[in-house]
Design an enzyme around this catalytic site. Sequence first.
Site, PDB file in Angstrom:
ATOM      1  N   ARG A  44       1.110  -5.730  -4.961  1.00 51.03           N
ATOM      2  CA  ARG A  44       1.151  -6.638  -3.815  1.00 51.03           C
ATOM      3  C   ARG A  44       1.583  -8.050  -4.185  1.00 51.03           C
ATOM      4  O   ARG A  44       1.363  -8.982  -3.412  1.00 51.03           O
ATOM      5  CB  ARG A  44      -0.231  -6.692  -3.148  1.00 51.03           C
ATOM      6  CG  ARG A  44      -0.655  -5.406  -2.478  1.00 51.03           C
ATOM      7  CD  ARG A  44      -1.762  -5.644  -1.484  1.00 51.03           C
ATOM      8  NE  ARG A  44      -2.235  -4.410  -0.870  1.00 51.03           N
ATOM      9  CZ  ARG A  44      -1.654  -3.819   0.162  1.00 51.03           C
ATOM     10  NH1 ARG A  44      -0.573  -4.343   0.700  1.00 51.03           N
ATOM     11  NH2 ARG A  44      -2.154  -2.695   0.656  1.00 51.03           N
TER      12      ARG A  44
ATOM     13  N   ASP B 166       5.395  -7.908   5.372  1.00 50.77           N
ATOM     14  CA  ASP B 166       5.364  -9.004   4.400  1.00 50.77           C
ATOM     15  C   ASP B 166       6.394  -8.789   3.281  1.00 50.77           C
ATOM     16  O   ASP B 166       7.097  -9.723   2.887  1.00 50.77           O
ATOM     17  CB  ASP B 166       3.958  -9.134   3.784  1.00 50.77           C
ATOM     18  CG  ASP B 166       2.963  -9.754   4.760  1.00 50.77           C
ATOM     19  OD1 ASP B 166       3.386 -10.559   5.609  1.00 50.77           O
ATOM     20  OD2 ASP B 166       1.766  -9.430   4.673  1.00 50.77           O
TER      21      ASP B 166
ATOM     22  N   ASP C 119       0.509   1.820   8.472  1.00 51.66           N
ATOM     23  CA  ASP C 119      -0.081   1.090   9.601  1.00 51.66           C
ATOM     24  C   ASP C 119       0.763   1.189  10.881  1.00 51.66           C
ATOM     25  O   ASP C 119       0.268   0.921  11.965  1.00 51.66           O
ATOM     26  CB  ASP C 119      -0.252  -0.393   9.250  1.00 51.66           C
ATOM     27  CG  ASP C 119      -1.142  -0.592   8.032  1.00 51.66           C
ATOM     28  OD1 ASP C 119      -1.825   0.368   7.645  1.00 51.66           O
ATOM     29  OD2 ASP C 119      -1.146  -1.698   7.467  1.00 51.66           O
TER      30      ASP C 119
ATOM     31  N   GLY D  33       0.819  -1.214   0.000  1.00 54.16           N
ATOM     32  CA  GLY D  33       0.000   0.000   0.000  1.00 54.16           C
ATOM     33  C   GLY D  33       0.850   1.260   0.000  1.00 54.16           C
ATOM     34  O   GLY D  33       1.963   1.275   0.527  1.00 54.16           O
TER      35      GLY D  33
ATOM     36  N   LYS E  57       8.401   0.606   5.298  1.00 53.72           N
ATOM     37  CA  LYS E  57       7.249   1.416   4.858  1.00 53.72           C
ATOM     38  C   LYS E  57       5.955   0.855   5.400  1.00 53.72           C
ATOM     39  O   LYS E  57       5.801  -0.361   5.441  1.00 53.72           O
ATOM     40  CB  LYS E  57       7.210   1.384   3.316  1.00 53.72           C
ATOM     41  CG  LYS E  57       5.977   1.957   2.712  1.00 53.72           C
ATOM     42  CD  LYS E  57       5.242   1.015   1.767  1.00 53.72           C
ATOM     43  CE  LYS E  57       4.506  -0.079   2.461  1.00 53.72           C
ATOM     44  NZ  LYS E  57       3.489  -0.768   1.656  1.00 53.72           N
ATOM     45  N   THR E  58       5.043   1.628   5.796  1.00 51.49           N
ATOM     46  CA  THR E  58       3.621   1.332   5.969  1.00 51.49           C
ATOM     47  C   THR E  58       2.972   2.358   6.868  1.00 51.49           C
ATOM     48  O   THR E  58       3.502   2.683   7.948  1.00 51.49           O
ATOM     49  CB  THR E  58       3.301  -0.084   6.508  1.00 51.49           C
ATOM     50  OG1 THR E  58       1.892  -0.187   6.637  1.00 51.49           O
ATOM     51  CG2 THR E  58       3.936  -0.450   7.829  1.00 51.49           C
TER      52      THR E  58
HETATM   53  P1  FBP Z   1       0.629  -2.060   3.666  1.00 56.22           P
HETATM   54  O1  FBP Z   1       0.758  -3.052   4.758  1.00 56.22           O
HETATM   55  O2  FBP Z   1       0.875  -2.634   2.344  1.00 56.22           O
HETATM   56  O3  FBP Z   1       1.443  -0.832   3.916  1.00 56.22           O
HETATM   57  O4  FBP Z   1      -0.918  -1.646   3.692  1.00 56.22           O
HETATM   58  C1  FBP Z   1      -1.420  -0.447   4.056  1.00 56.22           C
HETATM   59  C2  FBP Z   1      -2.920  -0.406   3.874  1.00 56.22           C
HETATM   60  O5  FBP Z   1      -3.257   0.947   3.644  1.00 56.22           O
HETATM   61  C3  FBP Z   1      -3.735  -0.971   5.038  1.00 56.22           C
HETATM   62  O6  FBP Z   1      -3.912  -0.026   6.072  1.00 56.22           O
HETATM   63  C4  FBP Z   1      -5.031  -1.337   4.354  1.00 56.22           C
HETATM   64  O7  FBP Z   1      -5.741  -2.341   5.052  1.00 56.22           O
HETATM   65  C5  FBP Z   1      -4.549  -1.859   3.040  1.00 56.22           C
HETATM   66  O8  FBP Z   1      -3.348  -1.182   2.751  1.00 56.22           O
HETATM   67  C6  FBP Z   1      -5.549  -1.637   1.930  1.00 56.22           C
HETATM   68  O9  FBP Z   1      -5.092  -2.287   0.792  1.00 56.22           O
HETATM   69  P2  FBP Z   1      -5.431  -1.919  -0.705  1.00 56.22           P
HETATM   70  O10 FBP Z   1      -4.622  -0.716  -1.041  1.00 56.22           O
HETATM   71  O11 FBP Z   1      -4.981  -3.103  -1.446  1.00 56.22           O
HETATM   72  O12 FBP Z   1      -6.891  -1.632  -0.773  1.00 56.22           O
END
Ligand code: FBP
Length: 563
Positions: A145, A176, A205, A81, A202-203
């Site tokens: 992803r 991941d 979250d 993300g 990165k994230t």
């Molecule tokens: P990452 O772990 O890849 O940084 O995800 C961040 C995130 O924004 C989460 O908070 C959310 O649940 C997910 O991506 C949403 O995924 P997508 O962009 O595939 O809808």
Amino acid sequence: MEISALQKARYAYQPKLPASLSRDITGIGIEFGSPTEALADQGDLKELFKNTYGKPIAAFVPGSLKDIKRRLNVGVILSGGQAPGGHNVIAGLFDGLKKGNPESKLYGFLGGPSGLIGNKHIEITPSFIDGYRNTGGFDMIGSGRTKIESPDQFAASLQTATELELNAVVIIGGDDSNTNAALLAEYFLARGSGIQVIGCPKTIDGDLKNGYIEASFGFDTACKTYSELIGNICRDANSAKKYWHFIKLMGRAASHIALECALQTQPNICLISEEVEARGLSLEQVVDHICASVVRRAEKGENFGVVLIPEGLVEFIPEMKILIRELNDLIAAGEEFSRLSSFIDQLEWLSRQISPESYKLIRSLPPEIAREFLMDRDPHGNVQVSRIETEKLLIGMAEKKLQALKEQNLYQGKFSALGHFFGYEGRCAFPSNFDADYCYSLGFGAFVLIASGLTGYLSSVRNLTAPADQWIAGGVPLTMMMNMEQRHGSKKPVIRKALVELEGTPFKAFDAVRDTWALKTSFLFPGAIQYFGPPEVSDLTTKTLKLERQESKRRELNCQESK
Ligand code: FBP
């Protein structure tokens, strides 16, 4: 191309670097600590990472690196993300490489890890990078992803890297993706290839952190963006005095974002998934908790309020956790489920496949919510919690509960609720000064790790609440953050996700005041991120980082005193 005034001004922003990286590059040296161990399951991990296990922690210090001026070819991937600051990691890496040797090349793999597997890349040039400095988003090269997991995908990755004569691949991703980085580093070494792999944390979250990684980038900007919006809603609620706002916040399993936004805005209620799990609260008990505040505030004539909900909540409510686990296994097992085209058929099939308790639960949910539980999983097997409208589920249940209380004369208020979901709004914001500086430093640090010949490391920058020149940069071996976890029916090596610690200072700070917020309107209005102006507003860090750093400094002091 037309650009906004802020974008133009941000192009000119020069990110700050730690002192260890801002000196002339011929003065940068590296120092190593002792060999490291994984968090748990050391035996299994030693076996799986024969070539990369147990490396020492690295810190950049004054000195000299013999290969810092070597001509290098590096490929970079944005994975998962979006998170504000990704472009600056690439800018820091690019500037480092070019400072080392103007002949060095940086390739951007397009669309995430699949760009490496399928050799889809562009060469990053000075004019190209200048159009992305200090901007949000991952649109420079795109993200994806795809998980590199099959033998063919590993072999294709090696083939691409070999064809491009790469010295290194930098993977910018979350837990991941960096687990993938560790596996790729090991794979390259085991095949006798000298191609190095370096990760960057990165994230939004905030769940990729530990003793050596104080924060994942993007968390700062995303939380500030959401907090601005929440603060605005708080003010609207307090002006109109007629709505309860239920706001779901991104963050996947971890509630770090919800907790940080609560500390920044002081809503009436903030649910913390980790606490719900620790206390074994059922969905009904969670709703009771919300209704208690609605009822008490109504007694004061305040029929309005704000509730923050972490998006991963449903995975932490014991009965829902079991349901999700059962569904994950069935959906992962595949074909039969995917052939069922209608929701009715899916339910009928599930009635024979899942436990009676789980079946009863899914049937008790409003059909539109039940459908969301059945959506495709992400490539890592995770349920897509961002797609489950928990805020609507809780509003519906609260309405029912309050109606029942009204019928028993236990509630005389008026409950009118609105649902919101803040997630995508914050992932591509212009990075705050903190994220702009942090990311640039992580990227520059990744270059130094490559020039030092290291592989299987995560670029790290610490001491993050001090001014940037006092930040401590270096690298942490990826295997050090790993343990073995059950995934898709077997044990897999993974970087351990950091969830909210109920004994940690951010949660304790919230716990100390939340009962007051539940009753008394105590909203804070943080306002928009400031990119320019006095450092006390433009260089703010998150409250989570501040509290965690205070705690770790206190522990360090105690440790020194007891020696
Ligand atoms: P990452 O772990 O890849 O940084 O995800 C961040 C995130 O924004 C989460 O908070 C959310 O649940 C997910 O991506 C949403 O995924 P997508 O962009 O595939 O809808």
